[in-house]
Design a protein around this motif. Structure first.
Motif, mmCIF file in Angstrom:
data_model
loop_
_atom_site.group_PDB
_atom_site.id
_atom_site.type_symbol
_atom_site.label_atom_id
_atom_site.label_comp_id
_atom_site.label_asym_id
_atom_site.label_seq_id
_atom_site.Cartn_x
_atom_site.Cartn_y
_atom_site.Cartn_z
ATOM 1 N N SER A 1 -3.435 4.548 -0.379
ATOM 2 C CA SER A 1 -3.297 4.188 -1.794
ATOM 3 C C SER A 1 -4.378 4.848 -2.639
ATOM 4 O O SER A 1 -4.102 5.367 -3.726
ATOM 5 N N ASP B 1 -7.102 0.480 0.881
ATOM 6 C CA ASP B 1 -6.218 1.311 1.698
ATOM 7 C C ASP B 1 -6.417 2.789 1.350
ATOM 8 O O ASP B 1 -6.245 3.190 0.202
ATOM 9 N N PRO C 1 0.813 -1.220 0.000
ATOM 10 C CA PRO C 1 0.000 0.000 0.000
ATOM 11 C C PRO C 1 0.846 1.271 0.000
ATOM 12 O O PRO C 1 1.904 1.329 0.618
#
Length: 180
Positions: A53, A50, A12
């Protein structure tokens, strides 16, 4: 592109992966509309969750739209996803962003709002091709988002305009009430 999204799942918020994505889009090896379609689809499919991300990918898309202004975000010529699915995915991203905790480093609410504004900008000419079911689903999610108290005025206005356009396409006089 799917494999790069999967790399973000494993690592991530990895800047190297992000820089690689940026380089292949700038080199026109990956069209911008494919980037947006695949990135947004990965959220709908629950692959990419995430917040860091998601924010990084939103910001990359926003940056690339400003650098490559002639490159459409949605494409009817070679669609990866239908424009209605991409719009619904962008709405879903914002809905997720509105319900996640705020971070000064990764402000998903702001970046997802900007992505939705970009996608909405490319939608008006494609709305007549939306199926009634897709239009109703988009109106429903849009109305839910419009009820959020921290929604930016520019986004609220864009959503209201989009809702009117979808309502006109469905021949519904007032598809959803405005927020407020």
């Amino acid at each position: 592109m799917d494999s790069m999204i999967n790399l973000f799942v494993k690592w991530p918020a990895n800047r190297t992966i992000l820089e690689y994505m940026e380089a292949i889009i700038q080199a026109q090896m990956l069209p911008l509309h494919v980037y947006f379609s695949v990135f947004l689809r990965s959220i709908r499919q629950g692959v990419l969750v995430d917040s860091r991300s998601l924010d990084m990918l939103c910001r990359l898309g926003i940056q690339l739209v400003s650098e490559l202004p002639l490159s459409p975000v949605l494409s009817m010529v070679e669609p990866v996803e239908s424009p209605s699915a991409t719009l619904l995915d962008a709405l879903t991203l914002l809905r997720e962003g509105l319900h996640r905790p705020y971070s000064t480093l990764h402000d998903l609410q702001t970046s997802s709002s900007d992505v939705l504004l970009i996608v909405i900008q490319y939608c008006p000419s494609m709305v007549p091709q939306f199926s009634p079911g897709d239009a109703i689903q988009i109106l429903t999610v849009s109305h839910e988002i419009m009820q959020h108290p921290t929604l930016r005025p520019d986004l609220l206005s864009a959503l209201e305009s989009m809702n009117r356009l979808l309502g006109d396409n469905l021949s519904v006089p007032n598809p959803l009430p405005t927020a407020g």
